[in-house]
Design a protein around this motif. Structure first.
Motif, PDB file in Angstrom:
ATOM      1  N   ARG A  13     -37.264  41.010  16.737  1.00  0.00           N
ATOM      2  CA  ARG A  13     -36.261  40.301  16.112  1.00  0.00           C
ATOM      3  C   ARG A  13     -36.346  39.752  17.741  1.00  0.00           C
ATOM      4  O   ARG A  13     -35.777  37.740  17.432  1.00  0.00           O
ATOM      5  CB  ARG A  13     -34.758  39.852  15.606  1.00  0.00           C
ATOM      6  N   ILE A  14     -35.459  39.806  18.467  1.00  0.00           N
ATOM      7  CA  ILE A  14     -35.244  39.047  19.842  1.00  0.00           C
ATOM      8  C   ILE A  14     -36.616  38.715  20.268  1.00  0.00           C
ATOM      9  O   ILE A  14     -36.400  37.491  21.108  1.00  0.00           O
ATOM     10  CB  ILE A  14     -34.645  39.501  21.003  1.00  0.00           C
ATOM     11  N   GLY A  15     -37.436  39.067  20.452  1.00  0.00           N
ATOM     12  CA  GLY A  15     -38.384  39.036  20.560  1.00  0.00           C
ATOM     13  C   GLY A  15     -39.204  37.376  20.018  1.00  0.00           C
ATOM     14  O   GLY A  15     -39.818  36.132  20.513  1.00  0.00           O
ATOM     15  N   GLU A  16     -39.142  37.615  18.386  1.00  0.00           N
ATOM     16  CA  GLU A  16     -39.593  36.618  17.733  1.00  0.00           C
ATOM     17  C   GLU A  16     -38.376  35.191  18.210  1.00  0.00           C
ATOM     18  O   GLU A  16     -38.972  33.587  18.548  1.00  0.00           O
ATOM     19  CB  GLU A  16     -38.982  36.662  16.117  1.00  0.00           C
ATOM     20  N   LYS A  17     -37.219  34.999  18.756  1.00  0.00           N
ATOM     21  CA  LYS A  17     -36.535  34.719  19.242  1.00  0.00           C
ATOM     22  C   LYS A  17     -36.885  33.419  20.287  1.00  0.00           C
ATOM     23  O   LYS A  17     -36.942  32.260  20.524  1.00  0.00           O
ATOM     24  CB  LYS A  17     -34.962  34.554  19.128  1.00  0.00           C
ATOM     25  N   ARG A  18     -37.162  34.507  21.039  1.00  0.00           N
ATOM     26  CA  ARG A  18     -37.611  33.952  22.478  1.00  0.00           C
ATOM     27  C   ARG A  18     -38.544  32.701  22.906  1.00  0.00           C
ATOM     28  O   ARG A  18     -39.348  31.748  23.381  1.00  0.00           O
ATOM     29  CB  ARG A  18     -37.317  35.317  23.652  1.00  0.00           C
ATOM     30  N   ILE A  19     -39.992  33.477  21.397  1.00  0.00           N
ATOM     31  CA  ILE A  19     -40.916  32.855  21.195  1.00  0.00           C
ATOM     32  C   ILE A  19     -41.000  31.557  20.521  1.00  0.00           C
ATOM     33  O   ILE A  19     -41.253  31.011  21.296  1.00  0.00           O
ATOM     34  CB  ILE A  19     -42.299  33.545  20.697  1.00  0.00           C
ATOM     35  N   LEU A  20     -39.887  31.581  20.273  1.00  0.00           N
ATOM     36  CA  LEU A  20     -39.709  29.881  19.183  1.00  0.00           C
ATOM     37  C   LEU A  20     -39.340  29.421  20.292  1.00  0.00           C
ATOM     38  O   LEU A  20     -39.361  28.218  20.283  1.00  0.00           O
ATOM     39  CB  LEU A  20     -38.533  30.786  17.773  1.00  0.00           C
ATOM     40  N   GLU A  21     -38.064  29.199  21.019  1.00  0.00           N
ATOM     41  CA  GLU A  21     -37.693  29.185  22.684  1.00  0.00           C
ATOM     42  C   GLU A  21     -38.271  28.343  23.141  1.00  0.00           C
ATOM     43  O   GLU A  21     -38.799  27.391  23.498  1.00  0.00           O
ATOM     44  CB  GLU A  21     -36.450  29.989  22.903  1.00  0.00           C
ATOM     45  N   MET A  22     -39.759  29.091  23.436  1.00  0.00           N
ATOM     46  CA  MET A  22     -40.252  28.990  24.106  1.00  0.00           C
ATOM     47  C   MET A  22     -41.517  27.746  23.386  1.00  0.00           C
ATOM     48  O   MET A  22     -41.936  26.947  24.091  1.00  0.00           O
ATOM     49  CB  MET A  22     -41.757  30.242  24.236  1.00  0.00           C
ATOM     50  N   ILE A  23     -41.720  27.789  22.058  1.00  0.00           N
ATOM     51  CA  ILE A  23     -42.498  26.872  21.758  1.00  0.00           C
ATOM     52  C   ILE A  23     -41.295  25.507  21.848  1.00  0.00           C
ATOM     53  O   ILE A  23     -42.278  24.851  21.159  1.00  0.00           O
ATOM     54  CB  ILE A  23     -42.948  27.556  20.129  1.00  0.00           C
ATOM     55  N   GLU A  24     -40.443  25.861  21.106  1.00  0.00           N
ATOM     56  CA  GLU A  24     -39.375  24.130  21.047  1.00  0.00           C
ATOM     57  C   GLU A  24     -39.926  23.723  21.793  1.00  0.00           C
ATOM     58  O   GLU A  24     -39.623  22.171  22.617  1.00  0.00           O
ATOM     59  CB  GLU A  24     -37.780  24.887  21.334  1.00  0.00           C
ATOM     60  N   LYS A  25     -39.369  24.449  23.565  1.00  0.00           N
ATOM     61  CA  LYS A  25     -39.975  23.197  25.082  1.00  0.00           C
ATOM     62  C   LYS A  25     -41.868  22.615  25.225  1.00  0.00           C
ATOM     63  O   LYS A  25     -41.556  21.463  25.618  1.00  0.00           O
ATOM     64  CB  LYS A  25     -39.618  24.328  25.977  1.00  0.00           C
ATOM     65  N   TYR A  26     -42.080  23.828  24.439  1.00  0.00           N
ATOM     66  CA  TYR A  26     -43.941  23.199  24.805  1.00  0.00           C
ATOM     67  C   TYR A  26     -45.049  22.584  24.180  1.00  0.00           C
ATOM     68  O   TYR A  26     -45.705  22.517  24.117  1.00  0.00           O
ATOM     69  CB  TYR A  26     -44.951  24.199  25.407  1.00  0.00           C
ATOM     70  N   GLY A  27     -44.469  22.906  22.398  1.00  0.00           N
ATOM     71  CA  GLY A  27     -45.380  22.625  21.608  1.00  0.00           C
ATOM     72  C   GLY A  27     -46.097  24.058  21.098  1.00  0.00           C
ATOM     73  O   GLY A  27     -46.611  25.046  22.141  1.00  0.00           O
ATOM     74  N   SER A  28     -46.117  24.346  19.664  1.00  0.00           N
ATOM     75  CA  SER A  28     -46.992  25.726  18.853  1.00  0.00           C
ATOM     76  C   SER A  28     -48.475  25.120  19.675  1.00  0.00           C
ATOM     77  O   SER A  28     -49.645  26.472  19.994  1.00  0.00           O
ATOM     78  CB  SER A  28     -46.456  25.179  17.554  1.00  0.00           C
ATOM     79  N   ASP A  29     -48.900  24.238  19.659  1.00  0.00           N
ATOM     80  CA  ASP A  29     -50.378  24.370  19.987  1.00  0.00           C
ATOM     81  C   ASP A  29     -50.630  24.680  21.108  1.00  0.00           C
ATOM     82  O   ASP A  29     -51.862  25.104  21.429  1.00  0.00           O
ATOM     83  CB  ASP A  29     -50.700  22.861  20.306  1.00  0.00           C
ATOM     84  N   THR A  30     -49.980  24.084  22.903  1.00  0.00           N
ATOM     85  CA  THR A  30     -49.674  24.492  23.713  1.00  0.00           C
ATOM     86  C   THR A  30     -49.538  26.375  23.583  1.00  0.00           C
ATOM     87  O   THR A  30     -50.528  26.985  24.843  1.00  0.00           O
ATOM     88  CB  THR A  30     -48.732  24.062  24.799  1.00  0.00           C
ATOM     89  N   PHE A  31     -48.235  26.415  22.963  1.00  0.00           N
ATOM     90  CA  PHE A  31     -48.641  27.884  22.774  1.00  0.00           C
ATOM     91  C   PHE A  31     -49.709  28.737  22.796  1.00  0.00           C
ATOM     92  O   PHE A  31     -50.316  29.549  23.198  1.00  0.00           O
ATOM     93  CB  PHE A  31     -47.816  28.254  22.119  1.00  0.00           C
ATOM     94  N   THR A  32     -50.413  29.049  21.832  1.00  0.00           N
ATOM     95  CA  THR A  32     -51.396  29.388  20.469  1.00  0.00           C
ATOM     96  C   THR A  32     -52.932  29.120  22.223  1.00  0.00           C
ATOM     97  O   THR A  32     -53.764  30.263  21.903  1.00  0.00           O
ATOM     98  CB  THR A  32     -51.827  28.520  19.783  1.00  0.00           C
ATOM     99  N   ALA A  33     -52.551  27.565  22.654  1.00  0.00           N
ATOM    100  CA  ALA A  33     -53.994  27.426  23.371  1.00  0.00           C
ATOM    101  C   ALA A  33     -53.911  28.518  24.884  1.00  0.00           C
ATOM    102  O   ALA A  33     -54.493  28.765  25.945  1.00  0.00           O
ATOM    103  CB  ALA A  33     -53.685  25.988  24.430  1.00  0.00           C
ATOM    104  N   ALA A  34     -52.500  28.772  25.196  1.00  0.00           N
ATOM    105  CA  ALA A  34     -52.085  29.539  26.670  1.00  0.00           C
ATOM    106  C   ALA A  34     -52.773  30.888  26.226  1.00  0.00           C
ATOM    107  O   ALA A  34     -52.932  31.664  26.681  1.00  0.00           O
ATOM    108  CB  ALA A  34     -50.669  29.584  27.254  1.00  0.00           C
ATOM    109  N   ILE A  35     -52.137  31.532  25.325  1.00  0.00           N
ATOM    110  CA  ILE A  35     -52.577  32.119  24.789  1.00  0.00           C
ATOM    111  C   ILE A  35     -54.753  32.844  24.684  1.00  0.00           C
ATOM    112  O   ILE A  35     -54.667  34.016  25.187  1.00  0.00           O
ATOM    113  CB  ILE A  35     -52.103  32.969  23.032  1.00  0.00           C
TER     114      ILE A  35
END
Length: 552
Positions: A195-217
């Motif tokens: 659950r803490i992992g989910e929270k931190r990833i959502l914070e990252m997505i809020e900052k950079y956007g989901s498209d950028t996040f998945t593209a980075a992976i």
């Protein structure tokens, strides 16, 4: 939400951020777990997978555990169609035939991370639980012949549905263990971690956007593949066979083929599955992945992309590809044998690239019974330290976990004595001889556990108990792993695999782990190094004179 960005700096920030999130997941789980096997030994692993279940980033812990997570998540996705998965869902699996990969003691928890109505990642962890039922305390029996004898099976089920716990599954888990309080605490610690992992990833997505996040992976995966193929291009192509006798007299065989495009490991010509010393095919894949990375590029990201050139061939029904209902209690000894076999094959065909053999066993030691102070049942599950092999220009490390077991620790004597019904009389370097060379193998350990009450038990699973760690380039072989039970006034009992050996008050369990193999001829070791070994107690005067020709 910020606009989509595909610049390499942003990608690098996200990629490093994923590894930081996985490490935070690890810390959260460690600090909240009930069992010393988790919070002291660190017998766990954490990671983040992409939407398809490929491993994208990993935290600290056991490398072989991190390698489980992608395989488990893929099986969960296979069983549960994506359209049935909702935010807040959390899945569990410990069944090797349903994505659990290892054995029933190791529970995997995985949670989908949603953004803009779609799964963008999974957070996942795995940890060893001390008891999940079965026919013996500790749930690990060398006498088991079927998985039904080894404990409760959780086959990739939905443990939490849209944030609501499935209480029936929780209840089933709690009543199928001899240690319900510990299981409950370890379970909720694992839930906190994902659950803490989910929270931190959502914070990252809020900052950079989901498209950028998945593209980075995706970019990170491609980087892993580029690094692997670049390393593969530098390795001499060919077909490299090898075989090795095991402690029980069976022969394990391997053929490695290296081509321009692939690193192929063929394990099809091996013994049939038997007893509880078997591994799932996915578990052997992890051994292959770890050896492949160790041989090619240790600094590259260990994500799904890196392992794209690796191919594994196994035979269903063999010790390296168990089929249901085969038992897997001591899977770890099978996997570490394959890991070591791959490295030994490569060391034979590529001299000087890899070190000599190490003690190469988890040396799982299970002691339990009624606690003399509380009257409650206790079970200690303790992997052991051992000696590493020497290499060109360097002596082997002493008292270190195997590379397969990774970044873990032994349980401190003070914690063991406080939590378990025994005393730790000794923790010292192993005085057994072996591992001599121009560079000597590292020392194993000698541990003595003194039992404080009657009606206790010992179960163990050690390999390299007869065939010692191998020397290289003229170095001497090391020494084997074994366990002794010392009973007052009675003959010494020696074990490598045993289940439910009775222990009484005053008995001593003496654990001895191997000395690593030596590298180079002993005659080439410098006199100064030999005299230093004498001062430090690594060798005695007899060895100095007979093996190294140095007299006092």
């Amino acid at each position: 939400m910020s606009t989509t960005s595909y610049d390499p700096v942003t990608f690098d920030i996200i990629q490093n951020g994923l590894e930081a999130v996985a490490d935070e997941m690890f810390a959260a789980q460690r600090k909240t777990s009930m069992s010393a096997i988790i919070y002291e030994v660190l017998d766990l692993g954490t990671g983040i997978c992409d939407a398809q279940g490929e491993i994208a980033a990993s935290g600290a812990g056991i490398p072989a555990f991190v390698g489980v997570l992608d395989k488990a998540v893929k099986r969960m996705i296979e069983k549960h169609p994506v359209e049935t998965i909702k935010p807040g869902d959390l899945f569990a699996s410990n069944d090797p035939y349903w994505g659990g990969v290892t054995h029933l003691n190791d529970m995997i928890l995985a949670m989908p991370v949603f953004a803009e109505g779609r799964i963008v990642a999974w957070t996942a962890n795995i940890a060893h639980w001390n008891d999940v039922g079965g026919n013996v305390p500790g749930s690990m029996s060398s006498e088991a012949t079927e998985i039904y004898q080894e404990g409760i099976r959780i086959p990739a089920v939905k443990l939490i549905d849209a944030g609501v716990p499935n209480q029936a599954v929780f209840d089933i888990l709690y009543v199928n263990t001899r240690l319900p309080d510990f299981l409950r605490g370890d379970l909720w610690a694992g839930i906190a971690g994902v659950r803490i992992g989910e929270k931190r990833i959502l914070e990252m997505i809020e900052k950079y956007g989901s498209d950028t996040f998945t593209a980075a992976i995706a970019d990170f995966m491609d980087l892993g593949e580029r690094r692997a193929r670049a390393a593969l291009a530098t390795i001499k192509k060919g077909i490299y066979p090898f075989e090795e006798e095991q402690d029980d007299g069976t022969i394990h065989k391997i053929v490695i083929e290296i081509t321009d495009d692939a690193f192929i490991i063929d394990l099809r010509d091996n013994p049939d599955q038997k007893g509880s010393s078997n591994s799932s095919r996915e578990g052997i894949e992890i051994s292959a992945q770890l050896a492949f990375k160790a041989f090619t590029d240790t600094q590259a990201p260990g994500n799904g992309g890196f392992f794209r050139p690796l191919q594994l061939l196994t035979r269903p029904g063999s010790v390296f590809h168990v089929v249901e209902p085969g038992a897997l209690g001591y899977y770890s000894e099978v996997e570490i044998r394959v890991f070591d076999l791959i490295l030994r094959c490569l060391a034979h065909h590529f001299p000087g690239v890899l070190p000599a053999g190490n003690f190469a066993s988890i040396c799982g030691t299970v002691i339990g019974g009624k606690h003399p102070d509380t009257g409650r049942h206790y079970t200690i599950v303790e992997p052991q330290l051992g000696g590493w092999g020497a290499q060109q220009g360097r002596d082997g490390n002493s008292a270190i976990f195997s590379g397969f077991h990774g970044d873990t620790f032994n349980c401190p004597a003070e914690v063991a004595e406080a939590r378990y019904g025994l005393n730790v009389d000794e923790l010292a370097l192993n005085a057994d001889k072996g591992g001599d060379g121009a560079w000597r193998g590292g020392k194993g350990i000698s541990v003595r556990y003194r039992v404080r009450a009657d009606d206790n038990f010992l179960s163990v699973g050690y390999t390299r108990s007869r065939i010692p760690p191998w020397g290289q380039n003229g170095g001497n072989d090391g020494s084997p792993n074994y366990v002794e039970v010392l009973r007052p006034g009675k003959d010494v009992e020696r074990y490598s695999f045993a289940t439910n050996v009775p222990l009484s008050k005053g008995d001593v369990v003496h654990v001895v782990t191997g000395v690593g193999g030596g590298f180079g001829k002993p005659s080439e070791r410098t006199e100064a190094a030999v005299r230093r070994d004498l001062r430090n107690g690594y060798i005695d005067a007899e060895t100095a004179a007979k093996v190294y020709n140095v007299t006092i």
